[in-house]
Write a protein that holds these residues in place. Structure first.
Motif, PDB file in Angstrom:
ATOM      1  N   CYS A 126      -5.456  -6.228 -14.325  1.00 10.30           N
ATOM      2  CA  CYS A 126      -5.033  -4.850 -14.073  1.00 10.30           C
ATOM      3  C   CYS A 126      -4.707  -4.673 -12.597  1.00 10.30           C
ATOM      4  N   ILE A 127      -3.869  -3.684 -12.312  1.00  8.63           N
ATOM      5  CA  ILE A 127      -3.532  -3.363 -10.928  1.00  8.63           C
ATOM      6  C   ILE A 127      -3.375  -1.853 -10.791  1.00  8.63           C
ATOM      7  N   ASP A 128      -4.054  -1.307  -9.801  1.00  2.85           N
ATOM      8  CA  ASP A 128      -3.956   0.114  -9.477  1.00  2.85           C
ATOM      9  C   ASP A 128      -3.872   0.251  -7.966  1.00  2.85           C
ATOM     10  N   TYR A 129      -3.497   1.438  -7.510  1.00  2.00           N
ATOM     11  CA  TYR A 129      -3.419   1.694  -6.074  1.00  2.00           C
ATOM     12  C   TYR A 129      -4.820   1.844  -5.484  1.00  2.00           C
ATOM     13  N   LEU A 130      -4.958   1.437  -4.222  1.00  2.00           N
ATOM     14  CA  LEU A 130      -6.179   1.650  -3.474  1.00  2.00           C
ATOM     15  C   LEU A 130      -5.813   2.448  -2.231  1.00  2.00           C
ATOM     16  N   TYR A 131      -6.616   3.464  -1.933  1.00  2.08           N
ATOM     17  CA  TYR A 131      -6.374   4.330  -0.786  1.00  2.08           C
ATOM     18  C   TYR A 131      -7.582   4.334   0.133  1.00  2.08           C
ATOM     19  N   PHE A 132      -7.336   4.637   1.401  1.00  4.94           N
ATOM     20  CA  PHE A 132      -8.379   4.654   2.417  1.00  4.94           C
ATOM     21  C   PHE A 132      -8.573   6.070   2.952  1.00  4.94           C
ATOM     22  N   ASN A 133      -9.801   6.371   3.348  1.00  2.00           N
ATOM     23  CA  ASN A 133     -10.095   7.603   4.069  1.00  2.00           C
ATOM     24  C   ASN A 133      -9.693   7.419   5.538  1.00  2.00           C
ATOM     25  N   THR A 134      -9.627   8.504   6.294  1.00  2.00           N
ATOM     26  CA  THR A 134      -9.204   8.420   7.693  1.00  2.00           C
ATOM     27  C   THR A 134     -10.154   7.575   8.543  1.00  2.00           C
ATOM     28  N   ASP A 135     -11.422   7.462   8.146  1.00  2.00           N
ATOM     29  CA  ASP A 135     -12.373   6.633   8.894  1.00  2.00           C
ATOM     30  C   ASP A 135     -12.333   5.159   8.488  1.00  2.00           C
ATOM     31  N   GLY A 136     -11.406   4.795   7.591  1.00  2.30           N
ATOM     32  CA  GLY A 136     -11.265   3.405   7.156  1.00  2.30           C
ATOM     33  C   GLY A 136     -12.024   3.059   5.897  1.00  2.30           C
ATOM     34  N   THR A 137     -12.935   3.922   5.463  1.00  2.22           N
ATOM     35  CA  THR A 137     -13.658   3.636   4.222  1.00  2.22           C
ATOM     36  C   THR A 137     -12.700   3.728   3.037  1.00  2.22           C
ATOM     37  N   ILE A 138     -13.090   3.114   1.941  1.00  2.00           N
ATOM     38  CA  ILE A 138     -12.255   3.055   0.739  1.00  2.00           C
ATOM     39  C   ILE A 138     -12.522   4.263  -0.140  1.00  2.00           C
ATOM     40  N   LYS A 139     -11.447   4.909  -0.587  1.00  2.00           N
ATOM     41  CA  LYS A 139     -11.587   5.962  -1.601  1.00  2.00           C
ATOM     42  C   LYS A 139     -11.856   5.288  -2.932  1.00  2.00           C
ATOM     43  N   ARG A 140     -12.659   5.899  -3.768  1.00  2.00           N
ATOM     44  CA  ARG A 140     -12.978   5.336  -5.081  1.00  2.00           C
ATOM     45  C   ARG A 140     -11.684   5.093  -5.849  1.00  2.00           C
ATOM     46  N   VAL A 141     -11.526   3.885  -6.377  1.00  2.00           N
ATOM     47  CA  VAL A 141     -10.326   3.518  -7.134  1.00  2.00           C
ATOM     48  C   VAL A 141     -10.340   4.222  -8.482  1.00  2.00           C
ATOM     49  N   LEU A 142      -9.219   4.808  -8.845  1.00  2.00           N
ATOM     50  CA  LEU A 142      -9.060   5.411 -10.159  1.00  2.00           C
ATOM     51  C   LEU A 142      -8.367   4.393 -11.056  1.00  2.00           C
ATOM     52  N   MET A 143      -9.146   3.783 -11.926  1.00  2.00           N
ATOM     53  CA  MET A 143      -8.578   2.794 -12.848  1.00  2.00           C
ATOM     54  C   MET A 143      -7.788   3.526 -13.924  1.00  2.00           C
ATOM     55  N   THR A 144      -6.586   3.037 -14.191  1.00  2.00           N
ATOM     56  CA  THR A 144      -5.711   3.672 -15.168  1.00  2.00           C
ATOM     57  C   THR A 144      -5.309   2.682 -16.247  1.00  2.00           C
ATOM     58  N   THR A 145      -4.816   3.193 -17.367  1.00  2.00           N
ATOM     59  CA  THR A 145      -4.253   2.302 -18.390  1.00  2.00           C
ATOM     60  C   THR A 145      -2.799   1.975 -18.076  1.00  2.00           C
ATOM     61  N   GLU A 146      -2.139   2.790 -17.233  1.00  2.00           N
ATOM     62  CA  GLU A 146      -0.729   2.570 -16.905  1.00  2.00           C
ATOM     63  C   GLU A 146      -0.533   1.587 -15.764  1.00  2.00           C
ATOM     64  N   GLY A 147      -1.496   1.482 -14.844  1.00  2.00           N
ATOM     65  CA  GLY A 147      -1.320   0.647 -13.665  1.00  2.00           C
ATOM     66  C   GLY A 147      -0.378   1.307 -12.675  1.00  2.00           C
ATOM     67  N   VAL A 148       0.228   0.513 -11.823  1.00  2.00           N
ATOM     68  CA  VAL A 148       1.123   1.047 -10.793  1.00  2.00           C
ATOM     69  C   VAL A 148       2.547   1.175 -11.353  1.00  2.00           C
ATOM     70  N   ALA A 149       3.341   1.999 -10.665  1.00  2.00           N
ATOM     71  CA  ALA A 149       4.757   2.157 -11.057  1.00  2.00           C
ATOM     72  C   ALA A 149       5.515   0.875 -10.743  1.00  2.00           C
ATOM     73  N   PRO A 150       6.451   0.484 -11.597  1.00  2.00           N
ATOM     74  CA  PRO A 150       7.230  -0.726 -11.317  1.00  2.00           C
ATOM     75  C   PRO A 150       8.078  -0.551 -10.062  1.00  2.00           C
ATOM     76  N   VAL A 151       8.265  -1.644  -9.322  1.00  2.00           N
ATOM     77  CA  VAL A 151       9.126  -1.636  -8.155  1.00  2.00           C
ATOM     78  C   VAL A 151      10.550  -1.811  -8.622  1.00  2.00           C
ATOM     79  N   HIS A 152      11.415  -0.910  -8.201  1.00  2.02           N
ATOM     80  CA  HIS A 152      12.831  -0.999  -8.584  1.00  2.02           C
ATOM     81  C   HIS A 152      13.603  -1.689  -7.471  1.00  2.02           C
ATOM     82  N   HIS A 153      14.334  -2.723  -7.836  1.00  2.00           N
ATOM     83  CA  HIS A 153      15.138  -3.458  -6.865  1.00  2.00           C
ATOM     84  C   HIS A 153      16.505  -2.786  -6.750  1.00  2.00           C
ATOM     85  N   THR A 154      16.985  -2.676  -5.531  1.00  2.00           N
ATOM     86  CA  THR A 154      18.318  -2.067  -5.328  1.00  2.00           C
ATOM     87  C   THR A 154      19.298  -3.086  -4.849  1.00  2.00           C
TER      88      THR A 154
END
Length: 154
Positions: A126-154
């Motif tokens: 699985c793959i989901d986004y990970l975000y950081f707080n302003t002090d560098g700590t990690i925000k709790r990961v929200l695990m999803t069934t969809e995962g991340v959005a696909p990257v579209h190549h241009t």
């Protein structure tokens, strides 16, 4: 494995206890003594990541595993436990984290038992986004069934 800013590679590993050691230039032999990192409720699955001036050490925390993490300003510590980065992964007793920075986003890669007939021995990556707080700590990961959005190549 991480290659630090000075070019020195290190290997992190463990089961029940977290270890690390420098690697020789050939990347297959230890280049120094094995060190112990004391982390609360370390199970397995150490993952080392550097972002800015912070080192992050994520790992399977307790059992069944959540993902806990510690932070340090040096690869040699001291490491300060910061809490849980993600909760239990459904019907899978292990969790095994990895972080990847790509095109301005940080991705949290893990496994769960979400496949049809999945469990601790039949895992889905699985793959989901990970975000950081302003002090560098990690925000709790929200695990999803969809995962991340696909990257579209241009």
């Amino acid at each position: 494995v991480i290659i630090d800013d000075d070019g020195q590679a290190y290997l992190f590993w463990g089961n029940g206890i977290c270890y690390y050691a420098p690697l020789k230039e050939n990347m297959i032999e230890l280049g120094g003594p094995i060190q112990v990192i004391n982390l609360p409720d370390f199970s397995e699955g150490a993952w080392i990541h550097k972002r800015g001036d912070w080192y992050y050490l994520l790992y399977g925390y307790q059992f069944p595993e959540k993902i806990g993490y510690a932070m340090s300003r040096s690869i040699h510590g001291p490491w300060e436990f910061k809490g849980i980065a993600s909760e239990l992964a459904g019907n899978c007793q292990t969790h095994s984290p990895a972080l990847l920075d790509f095109k301005g986003n940080t991705y949290f890669i893990y496994h769960n038992g979400g496949l049809p007939k999945g469990d601790s021995y039949r895992r889905a990556v699985c793959i989901d986004y990970l975000y950081f707080n302003t002090d560098g700590t990690i925000k709790r990961v929200l695990m999803t069934t969809e995962g991340v959005a696909p990257v579209h190549h241009t």
